[in-house]
Scaffold this active site. Sequence first.
Site, mmCIF file in Angstrom:
data_model
loop_
_atom_site.group_PDB
_atom_site.id
_atom_site.type_symbol
_atom_site.label_atom_id
_atom_site.label_comp_id
_atom_site.label_asym_id
_atom_site.label_seq_id
_atom_site.Cartn_x
_atom_site.Cartn_y
_atom_site.Cartn_z
ATOM 1 N N GLY A 74 0.811 -1.209 0.000
ATOM 2 C CA GLY A 74 0.000 0.000 0.000
ATOM 3 C C GLY A 74 0.846 1.261 0.000
ATOM 4 N N THR A 75 1.952 1.245 0.732
ATOM 5 C CA THR A 75 2.791 2.438 0.811
ATOM 6 C C THR A 75 3.338 2.793 -0.570
ATOM 7 O OG1 THR A 75 3.375 1.945 3.093
ATOM 8 C CG2 THR A 75 4.873 3.406 1.886
ATOM 9 N N ASN A 151 -7.946 4.208 8.552
ATOM 10 C CA ASN A 151 -7.301 3.086 9.237
ATOM 11 C C ASN A 151 -7.389 3.167 10.760
ATOM 12 O OD1 ASN A 151 -5.528 5.238 8.080
ATOM 13 N ND2 ASN A 151 -4.115 4.459 9.633
ATOM 14 N N GLN A 181 -7.834 0.106 3.405
ATOM 15 C CA GLN A 181 -8.646 -0.393 4.521
ATOM 16 C C GLN A 181 -10.061 -0.756 4.086
ATOM 17 O OE1 GLN A 181 -7.866 -1.053 7.685
ATOM 18 N NE2 GLN A 181 -5.774 -0.298 7.625
ATOM 19 N N CYS A 336 1.674 2.232 12.453
ATOM 20 C CA CYS A 336 2.842 3.092 12.300
ATOM 21 C C CYS A 336 2.929 4.082 13.453
ATOM 22 C CB CYS A 336 2.766 3.880 11.000
ATOM 23 S SG CYS A 336 2.025 2.958 9.686
HETATM 24 N N1 PLP Z 1 -2.886 3.095 3.613
HETATM 25 C C1 PLP Z 1 -3.632 2.739 4.664
HETATM 26 C C2 PLP Z 1 -4.982 3.353 4.855
HETATM 27 C C3 PLP Z 1 -3.148 1.797 5.581
HETATM 28 O O1 PLP Z 1 -3.890 1.444 6.633
HETATM 29 C C4 PLP Z 1 -1.859 1.248 5.370
HETATM 30 C C5 PLP Z 1 -1.275 0.296 6.345
HETATM 31 O O2 PLP Z 1 -1.437 0.449 7.542
HETATM 32 C C6 PLP Z 1 -1.130 1.642 4.239
HETATM 33 C C7 PLP Z 1 -1.676 2.568 3.377
HETATM 34 C C8 PLP Z 1 0.229 1.072 3.951
HETATM 35 O O3 PLP Z 1 0.116 -0.217 3.414
HETATM 36 P P1 PLP Z 1 1.366 -1.232 3.488
HETATM 37 O O4 PLP Z 1 1.439 -1.705 4.913
HETATM 38 O O5 PLP Z 1 1.003 -2.331 2.536
HETATM 39 O O6 PLP Z 1 2.571 -0.486 3.048
#
Ligand code: PLP
Length: 392
Positions: A74-75, A151, A181, A336
Amino acid sequence: MADAPPAYLDHAASTPLRPEARDAMVDVLDRSFANPSGAHAAARAARQLVDESREIVAEAVGARPGEVVFTSGGTEADNLAVTGVAAARPGPVLCSAVEHPAVAEPARHAGGGPVPVDRLGRVDLDALEAMLEPAAGGPGVALVSVMAANNEVGTVQPLDAVAEAVRRLQPAAALHTDAVQAVPWLDVAVVAAGFDLVSLSAHKFGGPKGVGALVVRGGLPLTPLLRGGGQERARRSGTENVVGIVGLAAALSATVAERADTVRRVAAQRDRLADGLVAAVPGLVETGVARRADGGADRRHKVAGACHVCIDGIESESLLFLLEEAGVHASAASACASGAVEPSPVLAAMGVPRSAARGALRLSLGATTTDADVDRALAAVPAAVDRLRRFS
Ligand code: PLP
């Protein structure tokens, strides 16, 4: 009770691997190691696994296969959307004040401004419209990014209204939604239909960590973050994570197939949990809920798995420690941010006072949550709060 497995109530941080994903991945691990970019039969077989997965993802999120770009999670999907658009066109970047740092940080880096939210965590549409007013002579807005579901508190954003305002006032702006999410709870093909860019992450819906996808509709110009061999139609170079991609697709199709049942079951569990905590713990306030005429909580704007509360006079860290001792795995906020002493920017943006935000507790339910998990939390939270208050 002592020997019972912990009640895992941290699905917003990560979800258990679904058996469908595990089986599909083990099969690939056992029989496919070739590079999907190669020309021989083994490589073509690996390519076929990636292509079939791409079709599954495209169908599940209402896109064409060629619009799905696999990423490392996701990041990366969020960074590719925000930074990729900001680098490809001039103009301001706007994102909601409650975005995950994977959107908020690249937006800040691109000089972007946050759009305020109301006390339920929903984008303030009047403020958004004011920020979208075309400035005479200046470049139009390059990108607007608003997440599908939050999230921390689980608020679902009014994406239709956001898209309508952006299309009316800044028709050339690109629209991105972080749907990381949302997948277990909402039909992303419907809620994100008006968005050019949509981010996903496998480990939030029973897939493995380290793999995700960005939907890039209609050949939207996007500057790649990773340059190299030109994989993913030159939008994301690097040998594809074939095992992860297959796991993502298997988890996604199983999640979508069961979603309506999961939402129904988990919403009832969440309501029992939240109502039970409010009734049992003095000074506990459920975050971002509206009130019905009968005084009950209206949670229709939240995803089914989200239970977030703030507890007066309690420090989240001490509470999480006692909850873990009692066999309940929970979180203070997003994975995080937990462990950080600073209160969550999401709660601050929603107007939650700093003193209340210090006692934030997120209990996030998911597809594998049992009634026994809820019972355990309902016993553990009041007992832990009581203990902390007696010793403070
Ligand atoms: N976006 C949201 C809303 C998230 O909750 C998260 C993870 O906590 C991410 C992005 C990041 O995803 P990833 O853990 O796959 O990098």
